[in-house]
Design an enzyme around this catalytic site. Structure first.
Site, PDB file in Angstrom:
ATOM      1  N   GLY A   7       0.735  -1.224   0.026  1.00 16.06           N
ATOM      2  CA  GLY A   7      -0.063  -0.079   0.027  1.00 16.06           C
ATOM      3  C   GLY A   7       0.886   1.362  -0.067  1.00 16.06           C
ATOM      4  O   GLY A   7       1.900   1.373   0.899  1.00 16.06           O
ATOM      5  N   HIS A  44     -20.359   9.054   6.495  1.00 13.77           N
ATOM      6  CA  HIS A  44     -20.055  10.412   6.213  1.00 13.77           C
ATOM      7  C   HIS A  44     -21.315  11.246   6.069  1.00 13.77           C
ATOM      8  O   HIS A  44     -22.146  10.849   5.118  1.00 13.77           O
ATOM      9  CB  HIS A  44     -19.047  10.711   5.307  1.00 13.77           C
ATOM     10  CG  HIS A  44     -18.571  11.731   5.216  1.00 13.77           C
ATOM     11  ND1 HIS A  44     -19.008  13.068   5.077  1.00 13.77           N
ATOM     12  CD2 HIS A  44     -17.205  12.333   5.747  1.00 13.77           C
ATOM     13  CE1 HIS A  44     -18.522  13.886   5.090  1.00 13.77           C
ATOM     14  NE2 HIS A  44     -17.275  13.702   5.521  1.00 13.77           N
ATOM     15  N   ARG A  55     -20.064  13.435  13.218  1.00 12.67           N
ATOM     16  CA  ARG A  55     -20.463  12.727  11.790  1.00 12.67           C
ATOM     17  C   ARG A  55     -21.455  11.970  12.179  1.00 12.67           C
ATOM     18  O   ARG A  55     -22.547  11.678  11.375  1.00 12.67           O
ATOM     19  CB  ARG A  55     -19.279  11.983  10.926  1.00 12.67           C
ATOM     20  CG  ARG A  55     -18.497  13.277  10.695  1.00 12.67           C
ATOM     21  CD  ARG A  55     -16.979  12.372  10.005  1.00 12.67           C
ATOM     22  NE  ARG A  55     -16.185  12.995   9.313  1.00 12.67           N
ATOM     23  CZ  ARG A  55     -15.241  12.672   8.619  1.00 12.67           C
ATOM     24  NH1 ARG A  55     -14.683  11.747   8.794  1.00 12.67           N
ATOM     25  NH2 ARG A  55     -14.677  13.711   8.255  1.00 12.67           N
ATOM     26  N   HIS A  76     -17.725   5.708   4.667  1.00 22.74           N
ATOM     27  CA  HIS A  76     -16.586   6.624   4.254  1.00 22.74           C
ATOM     28  C   HIS A  76     -15.354   6.097   4.841  1.00 22.74           C
ATOM     29  O   HIS A  76     -14.267   6.056   4.198  1.00 22.74           O
ATOM     30  CB  HIS A  76     -16.990   8.127   4.887  1.00 22.74           C
ATOM     31  CG  HIS A  76     -15.796   8.936   4.753  1.00 22.74           C
ATOM     32  ND1 HIS A  76     -15.213   9.150   3.815  1.00 22.74           N
ATOM     33  CD2 HIS A  76     -15.342   9.762   5.896  1.00 22.74           C
ATOM     34  CE1 HIS A  76     -14.259  10.199   3.782  1.00 22.74           C
ATOM     35  NE2 HIS A  76     -14.416  10.453   4.819  1.00 22.74           N
ATOM     36  N   GLU A 114      -5.503   3.468   7.999  1.00 20.55           N
ATOM     37  CA  GLU A 114      -6.746   2.908   8.210  1.00 20.55           C
ATOM     38  C   GLU A 114      -6.822   1.368   8.371  1.00 20.55           C
ATOM     39  O   GLU A 114      -7.710   1.331   8.845  1.00 20.55           O
ATOM     40  CB  GLU A 114      -7.684   3.530   6.948  1.00 20.55           C
ATOM     41  CG  GLU A 114      -9.165   3.048   7.189  1.00 20.55           C
ATOM     42  CD  GLU A 114      -9.855   3.591   5.945  1.00 20.55           C
ATOM     43  OE1 GLU A 114      -9.441   4.290   5.078  1.00 20.55           O
ATOM     44  OE2 GLU A 114     -11.290   3.194   5.944  1.00 20.55           O
TER      45      GLU A 114
END
Lengths: 637, 251, 274
Positions: free
Chosen positions: A40, A266, A330, A401, A425
């Site tokens: 990644g 989101h 959120r 999201h 993440e």
């Protein structure tokens, strides 16, 4: 199994410094004897690869894209937080730490979050030195704005393209290392499996997406920076190729998957327009700084927005949460939007949308100010919907999201498989049950630039490594498995495409494990998903060949992993019998609809251990201790 | 609406390739261009045929993966828009659409509409960075940058590296891409120490990759989805000439 | 070596194109202004031609060599770039549309080649007289007013001198003093450039070729002038639009001036007496 988070002792302010001192160092001349694989090349991966190469380690980096610069970190719009306190409005490392823990609804690890807040300032320094063109004031110094629920202005930004600029900064550092031959870059290669030898991760098996060749690479440590699993919902703001394969493969090899049910929705995305929809486009949350969210007071009001008089509009966020209003966190904003739509007050052709209105801001500040702040977002909106947001309110709706869950890692960012480090993440560590705006970029870069370069040295220094080659039988075995799976996918010859299965899976997950969940629904999904998986292996069709660039084969492999992973997520959502942050269980709410935590039973991380496909995984627990922030009911009223 | 598509199909780099005709009957105007191709591909797979390969990823106009020359214009007819953000409402019922890969010697076709743009990465590796290692940075406020220059640097930095500039240029010149990066750093104080070396190295690599020369058509600027201005090419030209004269190293 | 080495760099090549181009444009502007003398009359035009050919000495050849070198570099570089560019895009699009690139910019090499052919022809006709020797070998007899002067204090009779004017009774000339002695016309011979042009342009084929050549030149310059600014690095939004407009205005003006000659001549508006 007990999960040792390896949090250093001592006061929270000193933990990281103390740990840095206590960790083993590798002599500069010896660093080139260690090889690291980085999978990644987003913010976390690129920054880690570049930083480790600068230190002298041998680095091999992998991306399935055609260039490291395409990673989906590039799409982050709003900004990056740091506790610089440049605006003199009372920010501090402690406050950023506090806000992040509170924002995560007390489900994150204090020590990790504090470290994140500490290094946040270094990130800004580093990026500015790399030539990232952050927004500046006329005096030549950096500009800050308030963002997504924060009461201080601590967000640095580069127009609406902060993620792009930060990624290009990390990419430029990576490019420099590649140019100096310190990093070997592999493009268009997808991780298909990890190789564990003697209990430690020692390499990966990849498929070359152009030639179809299955190849092995060995290393002394592997870093996964492969992002989140938001595409389990099919429709999300993630890029098309984003998938769970790398982290899920690690999970199958023994890494624990922590808190997979924490998926962030989101609040400000462009609503779905039809079945053909392939992705949802996010409009930066910064829009909420100036936009007012409303729906008609009456059900089924089909008038044009500008024809609805002020007294027939319900500015529901301002009404329900007066102190935060349109800037409420959120999860609260998202759920409130779902609520009003479920009441039949949603707008747009599908009824799944709410208005985000800039009329007041335009009147107050003038069109040119709004244009300067959000010009590119407004253009994007108009391009996609064909409507002009200067004239008529935008329509927005929540969409999947970001995923706070991820592979379980300790304080050193190492998973339960020795040597397998997980950044950004892809890990679970810093955001708890809910991530604050502009914190994802901060975490990705913190992990890559300022954490892993220290902790990986400690891993190398504490262990002895036998020389291995890719001729080792474990590599051969893994290669054979990957080849066999590829052939299976190609030979089913059924009647449904990989995308059709993905879409069906997404519908199940969004319906039963999306913004709001309940026991019955989750149990139902736990029946639907395995059934769908079974159908997948009998009725899939993939055309083309294995030794070629084959887009449907790539997709099929990813969907296959999502179909298994979805079950872990459902189990986690079911067993976390409380509401917290983005995980909202309908059974657990206050009368006003607020999430109701159960601190007594659930102040812990749930880390799932693989037991076999279709079998319920084991739920391991890492208790969370809050010594510095007092557990409190999150209130944004 | 109904559309007739003519799409470039090419099995692999060695194949000669040809245009193939497809008919689509139910295209909705809210679809994006790539969603329209998704529909075609689903149909092809169900018919047992290979789907059309094309590069794409974020589908929100920022990753730079999507390409496609649509009716002879890279990224299609809408100004300042990538293919993934182009919507079918820009086309009419009954239209014929020609879809070809980005063409340039430096961008060889891999399959169908997928081309290899790694030449851009190699140009970046030659000098598209500020050589500061992690941890060495001074405080972010230690060097002020005028807002004007910071904004201009951002204009240049907006480049997404999609390669439309090369695809549109009759000479397949990569000047706009290289100029954007060179100018971003040349406009910032942080970029000054390596300024001359950078422009010489990057331009030299650009030529090694086989990109053509700029003949000031400005077609690159016209198709650039991020509207990067050709003024940066002028700026780079001047930078390059000055550096050639003053920098002793022959690059 | 540097004379060839620059070709390795596309940006240096473009720099050479721009600089040689500017030299050629300056020449064209000068040439154009010179041509306009034709409208003043035979006397003016021929004396201008005479001035260029006979009165500036080596400077003429320096200019000619400079121009020829510029032209050679301009042509060689452009051909080399053209081949490089063709090689950079081996496969063309099945369908190609342009958004901003104008016909003028896309046809530079072709207008350039045609202009080169035209210039060769033009030189053979008007500079060397190879094509229509009859037109070329015309003689213009002209008179100049001169004073007869007599050396002071001698009986030596009159010498004609253009330096003397009637204003002064006594003048100094080459170290001696002279006294003026009255007006005297001098009849001399020179090349009749005026007649050559008039007769040349009365041939329709010459006039048409010339007009075509000049229109091509206009096309070429329309792109070339602003392009040179861009190549040399002068492109600022503040003024670049003006450069682009200026480029069009200047190239149009040049074309109009040039083609005004054959048009007025072929319709008999100019040169009636020749």
């Amino acid at each position: 199994m007990t999960l040792d988070s390896k949090i250093p002792s001592g006061p929270i302010q000193d933990k990281w410094d103390k740990h840095k001192f206590e960790m083993k160092l590798i002599n500069p001349a010896n660093k080139r004897k260690y090889k690291v694989i980085v999978v990644g090349t987003g913010l976390a991966g690129a920054s880690a690869a570049a930083s480790l190469a600068e230190l002298g380690y041998v680095v091999e980096a992998f991306t399935y894209n055609d260039s490291p610069r395409r990673a989906h970190s590039i799409a982050a719009q709003g900004g990056i937080n740091a506790a610089k306190n440049y605006p003199n409005d009372g920010d501090s490392i402690w406050r950023l730490f506090y806000d992040t823990v509170k924002g995560g609804d007390f489900r994150s690890r204090e020590a990790n979050v504090y470290r994140l807040a500490q290094v946040s300032n270094n990130i800004i320094d580093q990026c500015v030195a790399q030539g990232v063109p952050f927004a500046r004031e006329y005096g030549g110094l950096l500009d800050n704005r308030s963002f997504g629920g924060a009461q201080v202005s601590r967000t640095f930004y580069a127009r609406g393209q902060t993620g792009q600029q930060l990624l290009l900064g990390a990419y430029s550092a990576l490019s420099r290392a590649i140019g100096k031959k310190q990093v070997t870059m592999h493009i268009r290669k997808e991780l298909k499996d990890l190789v564990i030898i003697d209990g430690r991760v020692r390499g990966i098996v990849t498929r070359d997406l152009v030639s179809g060749k299955i190849e092995s690479y060995w290393a002394d440590a592997v870093i996964l920076a492969t992002g989140g699993y938001g595409n389990v919902f099919f429709l999300s703001t993630n890029a098309q190729a984003c998938n769970v394969t790398a982290t899920y493969r690690a999970y199958k090899k023994g890494a624990f998957f922590a808190n997979p049910c924490y998926t962030q929705i989101h609040p400000t995305c462009i609503p779905v327009s039809g079945e053909h929809q392939s992705k949802l486009t996010l409009m930066s949350e910064s829009l909420r700084n100036d936009g007012r969210i409303w729906v008609p007071k009456n059900q089924g009001d089909k008038r044009k927005p500008n024809d609805i008089p002020e007294n027939e509009r319900d500015y529901y966020l301002e009404r329900k949460y007066p102190s935060f209003g349109n800037l409420s966190p959120r999860d609260i904003s998202s759920r409130s939007a779902k609520e009003v739509c479920d009441e039949g007050r949603g707008v747009g052709s599908t009824g799944y949308g709410v208005y985000l209105d800039f009329a007041d801001a335009i009147n107050r500040l003038g069109k040119h100010v709004i244009e300067e702040r959000y010009g590119n977002l407004f253009e994007m909106y108009e391009r996609i919907t064909g409507e002009d947001p200067y004239m008529t309110p935008m329509r927005i709706y929540p969409a999947s999201h970001y995923t706070m869950g991820g592979l379980w890692v300790d304080y050193n960012l190492m998973s339960t498989i020795p040597g397998l480090h997980v950044l950004g993440e892809a890990n679970f560590s810093d955001h708890g049950a809910n991530r604050l705006g502009a914190s994802a970029l901060m975490q990705g870069l913190a992990d890559g630039y300022f954490v892993i370069p220290y902790t990986i040295g400690n891993y190398f220094g504490s262990n002895k490594f036998d020389k291995i080659t890719i001729e080792h039988e474990e590599f051969k075995k893994a290669e054979a498995e990957v080849a066999e799976k590829t052939n299976t996918l190609l030979s089913i010859n059924g009647k449904k495409t990989p995308t059709m299965f993905h879409r069906e899976l997404g519908k199940i997950m969004w319906e039963y494990c999306g913004m709001a969940r309940n026991e019955a629904g989750l149990k139902k999904a736990l029946e639907l998903v395995p059934a769908l998986r079974e159908e997948f292996w009998q009725n899939l069709t993939v055309t083309g060949e294995g030794n070629d660039l084959n887009v449907s084969l790539e997709k099929a492999g990813r969907v296959a992993d999502f179909l298994e992973f979805a079950e872990v997520m459902l189990w986690d959502a079911l067993e976390r019998n409380e509401s917290c942050g983005a995980h909202f269980r309908e059974e657990h709410q206050y009368p006003d609809g607020e999430a109701k935590r159960d601190d007594e039973h659930f102040t812990h991380v749930a880390a799932w251990e693989f037991q076999g496909v279709g079998k319920k995984p084991i739920r391991n627990i890492e208790p969370l201790e809050f010594e510095n922030v007092k557990l409190a009911v999150r209130s944004y009223k | 609406m109904k559309l007739t598509l003519y799409i470039w199909r090419q099995k692999n780099a060695a194949d000669k390739g040809h245009m193939e005709k497809y008919q689509l009957n139910d295209v909705m105007e809210d679809m994006s261009f790539l969603e329209m191709l998704d529909v075609l591909n689903e149909d092809l797979i169900l018919k047992g045929k290979e789907p059309v390969a094309f590069d794409h990823d974020c589908r929100e106009g920022i990753c730079g993966a999507c390409s496609l020359t649509i009716n002879g214009v890279p990224h299609g007819p809408e100004k300042a828009t990538t293919t993934c953000q182009l919507h079918m409402r820009k086309f009419k019922d009954g239209d014929s659409i020609y879809i070809e890969p980005f063409r340039a010697k430096a961008f060889p076709v891999i399959k169908d509409l997928v081309v290899d743009r790694s030449a851009f990465d190699r140009i970046m590796q030659a000098g598209g960075f500020i050589g500061v290692s992690t941890g060495n940075a001074p405080d972010a406020h230690s060097v002020p940058v005028s807002k004007k220059n910071a904004d201009l640097a951002m204009d240049a930095a907006a480049c997404i590296g999609c390669g439309a500039c090369v695809a549109a240029c009759p000479n397949a010149a990569a000047m706009l891409f290289v100029a954007a990066k060179v100018s971003q750093f040349a406009l910032l104080p942080q970029g000054q120490p390596e300024r001359k070396k950078r422009v010489l190295s990057m331009v030299s690599q650009m030529q090694k990759e086989g990109f053509g020369a700029c003949t000031n058509f400005y077609e690159c600027e016209a198709v650039c989805p991020k509207q990067v201005s050709v003024r940066f090419i002028a700026k780079m030209n001047r930078d390059y000439l000055c550096s050639r004269v003053t920098e002793a190293v022959e690059v | 070596m540097i004379l060839i080495n620059y070709l390795k760099s596309t940006i240096l090549s473009k720099f050479v194109m721009a600089v040689t181009g500017i030299i050629l444009v300056l020449f064209i502007i000068g040439h154009c202004i010179g041509n306009m003398q034709l409208f003043i009359g035979r006397e003016s035009f021929n004396s201008y031609a005479y001035f260029l050919q006979e009165r500036i000495g080596e400077l003429l050849w320096i200019m000619r060599i400079g121009l020829i070198l510029s032209l050679i570099f301009h042509v060689v570089t452009s051909i080399r770039l053209k081949f490089l560019n063709l090689g950079a895009k081996p496969k063309k699009y099945e369908v190609k549309n342009y958004v901003k690139a104008k016909l003028t910019s896309r046809t530079m090499i072709w207008t350039g080649i045609m202009i080169f052919a035209f210039v060769t022809y033009h030189i053979l006709q008007f500079t060397t007289g190879t094509i229509y020797p009859g037109d070329y070998n015309r003689t213009d007899y002209y008179t100049t007013n001169a004073m007869s002067v007599k050396k002071l204090g001698s009986d030596e009779c009159c010498t004609k001198s253009r330096e003397a004017t009637a204003k002064d009774a006594i003048i100094n000339y080459r170290g001696n003093q002279y006294e003026t002695a009255g007006n005297h016309p001098i009849i001399s011979e020179r090349h009749d450039a005026y007649g050559m042009v008039i007769h040349g342009f009365r041939r329709p084929i010459v006039a048409i070729l010339y007009i075509i050549g000049m229109i091509l030149l206009g096309f070429h310059l329309n792109h070339a002038i602003q392009s040179a600014f861009q190549t040399l690095g002068y492109n600022n939004p503040k003024y670049f639009n003006k450069i682009v407009v200026g480029s069009t205005v200047l190239s149009t003006l040049i074309v109009l001036c040039f083609i005004s000659l054959p048009i007025t001549i072929i319709f008999g508006l100019v040169g009636g007496g020749v």
